[in-house]
Motif scaffolding. Structure first.
Motif, PDB file in Angstrom:
ATOM      1  N   UNK A   1     -59.698   6.830 -18.216  1.00  0.00           N
ATOM      2  CA  UNK A   1     -58.820   7.621 -19.078  1.00  0.00           C
ATOM      3  C   UNK A   1     -57.769   8.334 -18.231  1.00  0.00           C
ATOM      4  N   UNK A   2     -56.838   8.983 -18.929  1.00  0.00           N
ATOM      5  CA  UNK A   2     -55.818   9.780 -18.244  1.00  0.00           C
ATOM      6  C   UNK A   2     -54.837   8.949 -17.450  1.00  0.00           C
ATOM      7  N   UNK A   3     -54.553   7.746 -17.876  1.00  0.00           N
ATOM      8  CA  UNK A   3     -53.673   6.857 -17.124  1.00  0.00           C
ATOM      9  C   UNK A   3     -52.303   7.465 -16.886  1.00  0.00           C
ATOM     10  N   UNK A   4     -51.821   7.355 -15.649  1.00  0.00           N
ATOM     11  CA  UNK A   4     -50.476   7.837 -15.302  1.00  0.00           C
ATOM     12  C   UNK A   4     -49.913   6.959 -14.190  1.00  0.00           C
ATOM     13  N   UNK A   5     -48.609   6.830 -14.178  1.00  0.00           N
ATOM     14  CA  UNK A   5     -47.917   6.027 -13.172  1.00  0.00           C
ATOM     15  C   UNK A   5     -47.659   6.880 -11.941  1.00  0.00           C
ATOM     16  N   UNK A   6     -48.028   6.355 -10.760  1.00  0.00           N
ATOM     17  CA  UNK A   6     -47.810   7.062  -9.509  1.00  0.00           C
ATOM     18  C   UNK A   6     -47.190   6.121  -8.481  1.00  0.00           C
ATOM     19  N   UNK A   7     -46.329   6.672  -7.649  1.00  0.00           N
ATOM     20  CA  UNK A   7     -45.737   5.921  -6.554  1.00  0.00           C
ATOM     21  C   UNK A   7     -46.385   6.315  -5.244  1.00  0.00           C
ATOM     22  N   UNK A   8     -46.988   5.362  -4.535  1.00  0.00           N
ATOM     23  CA  UNK A   8     -47.672   5.610  -3.271  1.00  0.00           C
ATOM     24  C   UNK A   8     -46.926   4.920  -2.128  1.00  0.00           C
ATOM     25  N   UNK A   9     -47.345   5.224  -0.910  1.00  0.00           N
ATOM     26  CA  UNK A   9     -46.803   4.556   0.290  1.00  0.00           C
ATOM     27  C   UNK A   9     -45.278   4.631   0.312  1.00  0.00           C
ATOM     28  N   UNK A  10     -44.782   5.859   0.213  1.00  0.00           N
ATOM     29  CA  UNK A  10     -43.332   6.098   0.194  1.00  0.00           C
ATOM     30  C   UNK A  10     -42.657   5.334  -0.937  1.00  0.00           C
ATOM     31  N   UNK A  11     -43.350   5.289  -2.070  1.00  0.00           N
ATOM     32  CA  UNK A  11     -42.861   4.696  -3.324  1.00  0.00           C
ATOM     33  C   UNK A  11     -42.604   3.196  -3.200  1.00  0.00           C
ATOM     34  N   UNK A  12     -43.362   2.529  -2.346  1.00  0.00           N
ATOM     35  CA  UNK A  12     -43.333   1.064  -2.294  1.00  0.00           C
ATOM     36  C   UNK A  12     -44.487   0.462  -3.089  1.00  0.00           C
ATOM     37  N   UNK A  13     -45.524   1.253  -3.352  1.00  0.00           N
ATOM     38  CA  UNK A  13     -46.660   0.808  -4.156  1.00  0.00           C
ATOM     39  C   UNK A  13     -46.700   1.637  -5.429  1.00  0.00           C
ATOM     40  N   UNK A  14     -46.674   0.951  -6.580  1.00  0.00           N
ATOM     41  CA  UNK A  14     -46.673   1.636  -7.871  1.00  0.00           C
ATOM     42  C   UNK A  14     -47.937   1.276  -8.613  1.00  0.00           C
ATOM     43  N   UNK A  15     -48.673   2.315  -9.021  1.00  0.00           N
ATOM     44  CA  UNK A  15     -49.985   2.102  -9.608  1.00  0.00           C
ATOM     45  C   UNK A  15     -50.103   2.799 -10.952  1.00  0.00           C
ATOM     46  N   UNK A  16     -51.050   2.298 -11.738  1.00  0.00           N
ATOM     47  CA  UNK A  16     -51.464   2.948 -12.978  1.00  0.00           C
ATOM     48  C   UNK A  16     -52.814   3.596 -12.658  1.00  0.00           C
ATOM     49  N   UNK A  17     -52.782   4.882 -12.408  1.00  0.00           N
ATOM     50  CA  UNK A  17     -53.941   5.630 -11.911  1.00  0.00           C
ATOM     51  C   UNK A  17     -54.762   6.176 -13.067  1.00  0.00           C
ATOM     52  N   UNK A  18     -56.095   6.192 -12.900  1.00  0.00           N
ATOM     53  CA  UNK A  18     -57.008   6.628 -13.959  1.00  0.00           C
ATOM     54  C   UNK A  18     -58.085   7.557 -13.414  1.00  0.00           C
TER      55      UNK A  18
END
Length: 230
Positions: free
Chosen positions: A97-114
């Motif tokens: 639950x609580x899915x949100x979009x985050x940019x990791x690794x200096x915004x080269x990796x984009x994830x749907x975090x839960x």
């Protein structure tokens, strides 16, 4: 002596079924349908080089890292995953639950975090502990040798579990884009947030055992393993 890191690898993932709307969305974003083992067209705002890493895996949420193993251990690995999945109480499901979009690794990796529910966190911990004995090498061996993951608790995890990640600092996520090399970072975030907004809570009743065969670049689905089945 052969380099055991070039051998077969196993992982345990959450992977939506082929007909699921989130699976179709993630497959189109990544450009690879791991269940059908075929490339698909990317959306016009992404290039193949933006999905060079993500495209090797297909859409997945990592429960147990992609460890190296010996090919003769597959029957034991699959049996162990099934035994662990059978340990959850009747009616238990794996919910994020609580899915949100985050940019990791200096915004080269984009994830749907839960965030994981209690049964998923328990299964993650149990699988990680029970599958370690089948590991011949870890993808974290080289980074740790180079000085990364040097905090005491990470070193303790590496010694016991062959990974510095997970447990109480686990960050369940689906990787949507990796490695993004474009210039429109804010535009990418906005697009991804619109695309995933209907999928911020998900429920699974199985885990998926993945494999990467020696000499192959892409991962495959090996087995779908339901919960609560003895």
């Amino acid at each position: 002596m052969a380099d055991h890191r070039q051998g077969t690898r196993f992982a345990v993932y959450l992977c939506p079924p082929a007909g699921d709307a989130y699976y179709r969305l993630g497959t189109e974003l990544i450009g690879y349908d791991v269940r059908a083992e075929r490339e698909v067209a990317l959306p016009d705002f992404l290039r193949r080089e933006d999905q060079r890493d993500a495209g090797r895996y297909g859409l997945h949420l990592t429960v147990v890292e992609g460890f190296y193993t010996g090919s003769s251990r597959w029957p034991d690995i699959e049996a162990e995953v099934r035994a662990c999945a059978a340990c959850l109480s009747p009616g238990a499901v794996l919910t994020v639950t609580g899915g949100r979009v985050e940019g990791w690794d200096e915004q080269t990796t984009w994830v749907h975090r839960f965030d994981a529910n209690a049964p998923l966190l328990a299964l993650h911990t149990l699988l990680l502990a029970r599958l370690t004995r089948f590991v011949t090498a870890s993808p974290f061996d080289a980074p740790v040798a180079a000085g990364k993951y040097a905090r005491p608790f990470e070193q303790a995890r590496m010694a016991l579990l062959r990974t510095p990640r997970g447990l109480d600092s686990w960050q369940p996520h689906f990787t949507l884009v990796q490695p993004y090399g474009g210039k429109d970072v804010s535009g990418l975030r906005a697009r991804l947030e619109v695309l995933v907004q209907a999928h911020h809570a998900q429920t699974y009743r199985s885990v998926t055992l993945f494999e990467k065969r020696e000499g192959e670049a892409r991962w495959r689905v090996r087995a779908e393993i339901p919960l609560n089945v003895v």
